[in-house]
Scaffold this motif. Sequence first.
Motif, PDB file in Angstrom:
ATOM      1  N   VAL A   2       0.837  -1.190   0.000  1.00  0.00           N
ATOM      2  CA  VAL A   2       0.000   0.000   0.000  1.00  0.00           C
ATOM      3  C   VAL A   2       0.877   1.246   0.000  1.00  0.00           C
ATOM      4  N   GLN A   3       0.515   2.196  -0.855  1.00  0.00           N
ATOM      5  CA  GLN A   3       1.172   3.491  -0.872  1.00  0.00           C
ATOM      6  C   GLN A   3       0.138   4.596  -1.012  1.00  0.00           C
ATOM      7  N   LEU A   4       0.298   5.649  -0.230  1.00  0.00           N
ATOM      8  CA  LEU A   4      -0.484   6.867  -0.351  1.00  0.00           C
ATOM      9  C   LEU A   4       0.512   8.018  -0.416  1.00  0.00           C
ATOM     10  N   VAL A   5       0.482   8.764  -1.503  1.00  0.00           N
ATOM     11  CA  VAL A   5       1.452   9.824  -1.724  1.00  0.00           C
ATOM     12  C   VAL A   5       0.728  11.136  -1.913  1.00  0.00           C
ATOM     13  N   GLU A   6       0.863  12.028  -0.932  1.00  0.00           N
ATOM     14  CA  GLU A   6       0.238  13.344  -0.998  1.00  0.00           C
ATOM     15  C   GLU A   6       1.117  14.316  -1.774  1.00  0.00           C
ATOM     16  N   SER A   7       0.471  15.273  -2.425  1.00  0.00           N
ATOM     17  CA  SER A   7       1.183  16.333  -3.116  1.00  0.00           C
ATOM     18  C   SER A   7       0.281  17.557  -3.191  1.00  0.00           C
ATOM     19  N   ALA A  23      -2.322  10.187  -4.250  1.00  0.00           N
ATOM     20  CA  ALA A  23      -2.276   9.108  -5.224  1.00  0.00           C
ATOM     21  C   ALA A  23      -2.104   7.779  -4.501  1.00  0.00           C
ATOM     22  N   ALA A  24      -3.015   6.854  -4.744  1.00  0.00           N
ATOM     23  CA  ALA A  24      -3.026   5.572  -4.053  1.00  0.00           C
ATOM     24  C   ALA A  24      -2.581   4.448  -4.974  1.00  0.00           C
ATOM     25  N   SER A  25      -1.933   3.460  -4.387  1.00  0.00           N
ATOM     26  CA  SER A  25      -1.556   2.258  -5.118  1.00  0.00           C
ATOM     27  C   SER A  25      -1.423   1.099  -4.139  1.00  0.00           C
ATOM     28  N   GLY A  26      -1.473  -0.112  -4.661  1.00  0.00           N
ATOM     29  CA  GLY A  26      -1.254  -1.288  -3.847  1.00  0.00           C
ATOM     30  C   GLY A  26      -2.479  -1.843  -3.146  1.00  0.00           C
ATOM     31  N   PHE A  27      -3.636  -1.275  -3.405  1.00  0.00           N
ATOM     32  CA  PHE A  27      -4.879  -1.796  -2.859  1.00  0.00           C
ATOM     33  C   PHE A  27      -6.043  -1.376  -3.740  1.00  0.00           C
ATOM     34  N   LEU A  86      -8.401  30.067   2.503  1.00  0.00           N
ATOM     35  CA  LEU A  86      -7.490  29.540   3.517  1.00  0.00           C
ATOM     36  C   LEU A  86      -7.172  30.576   4.585  1.00  0.00           C
ATOM     37  N   LYS A  87      -7.019  30.077   5.802  1.00  0.00           N
ATOM     38  CA  LYS A  87      -6.717  30.885   6.970  1.00  0.00           C
ATOM     39  C   LYS A  87      -5.394  30.445   7.569  1.00  0.00           C
ATOM     40  N   PRO A  88      -4.718  31.331   8.309  1.00  0.00           N
ATOM     41  CA  PRO A  88      -3.465  30.916   8.954  1.00  0.00           C
ATOM     42  C   PRO A  88      -3.622  29.678   9.832  1.00  0.00           C
ATOM     43  N   GLU A  89      -4.770  29.517  10.472  1.00  0.00           N
ATOM     44  CA  GLU A  89      -4.989  28.359  11.319  1.00  0.00           C
ATOM     45  C   GLU A  89      -5.130  27.049  10.550  1.00  0.00           C
ATOM     46  N   ASP A  90      -5.188  27.124   9.221  1.00  0.00           N
ATOM     47  CA  ASP A  90      -5.163  25.923   8.398  1.00  0.00           C
ATOM     48  C   ASP A  90      -3.751  25.386   8.196  1.00  0.00           C
ATOM     49  N   THR A  91      -2.757  26.132   8.641  1.00  0.00           N
ATOM     50  CA  THR A  91      -1.370  25.700   8.500  1.00  0.00           C
ATOM     51  C   THR A  91      -1.153  24.386   9.243  1.00  0.00           C
ATOM     52  N   ALA A  92      -0.676  23.385   8.528  1.00  0.00           N
ATOM     53  CA  ALA A  92      -0.486  22.056   9.098  1.00  0.00           C
ATOM     54  C   ALA A  92       0.122  21.152   8.047  1.00  0.00           C
ATOM     55  N   VAL A  93       0.540  19.978   8.484  1.00  0.00           N
ATOM     56  CA  VAL A  93       0.842  18.901   7.561  1.00  0.00           C
ATOM     57  C   VAL A  93      -0.452  18.140   7.315  1.00  0.00           C
ATOM     58  N   TYR A  94      -0.802  17.954   6.063  1.00  0.00           N
ATOM     59  CA  TYR A  94      -2.032  17.288   5.685  1.00  0.00           C
ATOM     60  C   TYR A  94      -1.730  15.864   5.249  1.00  0.00           C
ATOM     61  N   TYR A  95      -2.512  14.928   5.791  1.00  0.00           N
ATOM     62  CA  TYR A  95      -2.295  13.506   5.572  1.00  0.00           C
ATOM     63  C   TYR A  95      -3.510  12.849   4.932  1.00  0.00           C
ATOM     64  N   CYS A  96      -3.259  12.011   3.977  1.00  0.00           N
ATOM     65  CA  CYS A  96      -4.260  11.136   3.400  1.00  0.00           C
ATOM     66  C   CYS A  96      -4.331   9.856   4.240  1.00  0.00           C
ATOM     67  N   TYR A  97      -5.535   9.326   4.453  1.00  0.00           N
ATOM     68  CA  TYR A  97      -5.715   8.168   5.315  1.00  0.00           C
ATOM     69  C   TYR A  97      -6.749   7.227   4.735  1.00  0.00           C
ATOM     70  N   ALA A  98      -6.414   5.949   4.750  1.00  0.00           N
ATOM     71  CA  ALA A  98      -7.328   4.896   4.331  1.00  0.00           C
ATOM     72  C   ALA A  98      -7.805   4.167   5.580  1.00  0.00           C
ATOM     73  N   PRO A  99      -9.006   4.506   6.089  1.00  0.00           N
ATOM     74  CA  PRO A  99      -9.438   3.950   7.383  1.00  0.00           C
ATOM     75  C   PRO A  99      -9.468   2.427   7.437  1.00  0.00           C
ATOM     76  N   SER A 100      -9.973   1.781   6.396  1.00  0.00           N
ATOM     77  CA  SER A 100     -10.100   0.328   6.420  1.00  0.00           C
ATOM     78  C   SER A 100      -8.747  -0.369   6.423  1.00  0.00           C
ATOM     79  N   ARG A 101      -7.732   0.292   5.903  1.00  0.00           N
ATOM     80  CA  ARG A 101      -6.391  -0.268   5.907  1.00  0.00           C
ATOM     81  C   ARG A 101      -5.541   0.274   7.045  1.00  0.00           C
ATOM     82  N   ARG A 102      -6.052   1.283   7.755  1.00  0.00           N
ATOM     83  CA  ARG A 102      -5.316   1.959   8.825  1.00  0.00           C
ATOM     84  C   ARG A 102      -3.941   2.399   8.332  1.00  0.00           C
TER      85      ARG A 102
END
Length: 114
Positions: A2-7, A23-27, A86-102
Amino acid sequence: QVQLVESGGGLVQPGGSLRLSCAASGFAFSIYAMSWYRQAPGKEREWVAFISATGGSTNYADSVKGRFTISRDNAANTVYLQMNSLKPEDTAVYYCYAPSRRYWGQGTQVTVSS
């Protein structure tokens, strides 16, 4: 594997827009619901948005509702997060997540600053 690659992250001014991609791959992407989370420095990771496998259902955190839109293109094995006003409080690292695969992506940095 499984791979999830954010950009798509970067520096943007308040009021601006960014479109994140995962971009998802491997599932079997098309049968899995997907989510976006974010984590600001010194803060716990928080849920941002959810989309069902077909894209027919979406949900958003109150903090981003009306500004962010989650979508997916199953033919491209990709989930998106369109971020507007967008607001300054939106500043963060954003992550993609596949709940069923955790399974988490590596994250992409979004910085909102003038």
